[in-house]
Structure formats: structure tokens, C-alpha cells
Design a protein around this motif. Structure first.
Motif, short mmCIF file in Angstrom:
data_model
loop_
_atom_site.label_atom_id
_atom_site.label_comp_id
_atom_site.label_asym_id
_atom_site.label_seq_id
_atom_site.Cartn_x
_atom_site.Cartn_y
_atom_site.Cartn_z
N GLU A 60 12.89 -18.60 19.53
CA GLU A 60 11.89 -19.40 18.85
C GLU A 60 11.70 -18.85 17.44
OE1 GLU A 60 8.25 -19.57 21.07
OE2 GLU A 60 9.28 -20.12 22.95
N GLU A 61 12.01 -19.65 16.44
CA GLU A 61 11.81 -19.24 15.05
C GLU A 61 10.56 -19.93 14.51
OE1 GLU A 61 13.39 -17.16 12.85
OE2 GLU A 61 14.58 -16.40 14.54
N LYS A 62 9.56 -19.14 14.18
CA LYS A 62 8.25 -19.69 13.78
C LYS A 62 8.10 -19.68 12.26
CE LYS A 62 6.10 -17.78 17.97
NZ LYS A 62 7.26 -17.01 18.42
N ASP A 64 4.96 -20.51 9.57
CA ASP A 64 3.55 -20.87 9.38
C ASP A 64 3.40 -21.46 7.98
OD1 ASP A 64 0.80 -21.03 9.00
OD2 ASP A 64 0.42 -19.27 10.25
N TYR A 87 12.02 -28.67 18.73
CA TYR A 87 10.92 -28.16 17.93
C TYR A 87 9.59 -28.43 18.63
CZ TYR A 87 9.95 -33.00 16.77
OH TYR A 87 9.65 -34.34 16.87
N TYR A 89 4.99 -27.25 18.04
CA TYR A 89 4.02 -26.67 17.12
C TYR A 89 3.00 -25.84 17.87
CZ TYR A 89 5.85 -30.85 14.89
OH TYR A 89 6.69 -31.82 14.43
N TYR A 90 2.55 -24.77 17.23
CA TYR A 90 1.41 -24.01 17.71
C TYR A 90 0.25 -24.39 16.81
CZ TYR A 90 4.23 -20.95 20.71
OH TYR A 90 5.05 -20.46 21.70
N THR A 94 1.67 -23.94 12.59
CA THR A 94 2.94 -23.25 12.87
C THR A 94 3.97 -24.19 13.47
OG1 THR A 94 1.73 -21.18 13.27
CG2 THR A 94 4.01 -21.30 14.05
N VAL A 96 7.71 -24.50 15.12
CA VAL A 96 8.62 -23.64 15.87
C VAL A 96 9.94 -24.37 16.11
CG1 VAL A 96 8.96 -22.26 17.96
CG2 VAL A 96 6.65 -22.58 17.04
N TYR A 98 13.30 -24.24 18.27
CA TYR A 98 13.73 -23.66 19.54
C TYR A 98 15.20 -23.99 19.73
CZ TYR A 98 13.61 -22.80 24.63
OH TYR A 98 13.84 -22.32 25.90
#
Length: 226
Positions: A60-62, A64, A87, A89-90, A94, A96, A98
């Protein structure tokens, strides 16, 4: 497979290694795009390249990018599907990506660059139009002008990337699809979709944004010619 194809495949593998093991972000992105160009030029498919020779980690490449800027959701969708990623979102800040490690890292770097350029260019266009009206002592109603520009910007990016994606027959690996479904089902914190507000359609701003978007993807800022 003939010897000519074998040589091309070996060349592409070497270029892909540069994208994977390179401390320079710009060189890594350039190498990834160069590999895709070679594949398109010589009609080499992803399966022939066997990018994942060993079992590559799914990561997982985050990124922000803060709240607001809802166009980031469309941009993340465009980038993810063109770099073999999923993909989510947090929260609202953010994004993400995947996917297999190499794909996810390149997708995240590309997204961040396109996002930053989009914000910078849309503000530049807004200020230019504002000065144009104020210099004539005319009222300036800039409501929606940045959104119209960014809408065109996204269309330009999508048009160029999807031509390449189609030529290379890029698809999401079945294993990744299955793990993604399992991943998002385990967390209530993950968002996978957002409703975008309808934006003002300024055709001039949209055309200018589309031109900038296409130019960015095709320029040396994110790729080098094979």
C-alpha cells in the motif's frame, strides 16, 4: 519466440529494473514509461515480459494530499487503472495505491506529481483570467473556473494514458483483484468511492486544462522517448 523478440524483452526487463531499483524518483518514472513505450512499439505483452518473475509483494503506497481538492479522487482512479493498481482512501486526505510493489510505487509517484502540477496550473490559469478582466476594469466572476480547468486537465491525462494502456493490454492481475477485495472487506476505515459535485463547465478553461494535461503526460517531465 524469435531471437529478435528475446533481445527486446531483455532490454525491457533491464529498463524495468531501473524503475524498480533507482533512488531517483524522476529516473524511475522515466524508466517505467520508457519500458511501456518499448512494449507498445514492439507489440510485446505483459505476460511475455513476465514482470513478476518472483512472487512480488503487494503493498500500500499512501499519499496524503490534504482535504478538499475532490478532483484527486478522479485522478487516483485514472492513475491506478493505468498502472495495474487498485486504490482506496483513508478519510478525506489520504489516497492509497494497492498493488505489486513496483506498480504501486510508480502509480503513487505519478499521482503526486500530476496532482501538484494540476493545482499549480489551475491557480496560474485562474490568476491569468482574473488579471485579464481586472485590467479592463470589468467584473470578474471566477466561480468554478478552476474546476472547469481541472476537469479538462483530467480528460487530457486520461486520454493519453488510456491509449497507452489499451496498446499494452494492461489488466489488473487476478491475484491482486482477489486480495484487494479481501483487504477492503476487513476495514471500516477504508473508503472506495466518493460522489463528485457537478462543476461549472467553462469551455475555454476546460480546453486549456485538457491541453495542459496531455502535454504533461507526453512531456519529458514524466517520460522519456524510447
Amino acid at each position: 519466440m524469435n531471437s529478435s523478440n528475446e533481445k527486446i524483452i531483455e532490454k525491457i526487463k533491464k529498463v524495468l529494473e531501473l524503475s524498480k531499483n533507482n533512488p531517483s524518483i524522476e529516473e524511475a518514472k522515466s524508466a517505467a514509461i520508457k519500458a511501456q513505450r518499448l512494449m507498445a512499439e514492439y507489440h510485446i505483452s505483459m505476460s511475455e515480459i513476465e514482470i513478476i518473475d518472483d512472487i512480488e509483494n503487494i503493498v500500500e503506497e499512501k499519499i496524503d494530499v490534504g482535504t478538499g481538492n475532490k478532483w484527486k479522487y478522479t485522478l487516483s482512479w485514472i492513475v491506478a487503472k493505468n498502472f495495474r493498481c487498485k486504490y482506496f482512501y483513508y478519510g478525506k486526505s489520504t489516497v492509497v495505491f494497492y498493488g505489486y510493489e513496483k506498480d504501486a510505487k510508480i502509480a503513487a509517484m505519478t499521482f503526486e506529481m500530476l496532482f501538484n502540477i494540476g493545482n499549480k496550473e489551475s491557480m496560474k490559469y485562474y490568476q491569468k483570467q482574473r488579471q485579464k478582466y481586472l485590467s479592463k476594469c470589468e467584473d470578474f466572476d471566477g466561480k468554478g473556473i478552476k474546476n472547469a480547468f481541472l476537469n479538462g486537465y483530467l480528460l487530457g491525462i486520461q486520454e493519453v494514458l488510456e491509449k497507452q494502456c489499451t496498446a499494452l493490454m494492461i489488466v489488473i492481475p487476478k491475484e491482486l483483484e482477489e486480495k484487494y477485495i479481501n483487504r477492503i472487506s476487513k476495514s471500516r476505515k477504508i473508503n472506495t468511492s466518493f460522489k463528485l459535485r457537478k462543476t461549472f463547465e467553462g469551455e475555454q478553461a476546460k480546453r486549456e486544462g485538457k491541453k495542459i494535461g496531455k502535454d504533461i503526460v507526453m512531456s519529458r517531465r514524466i517520460e522519456t522517448k524510447a
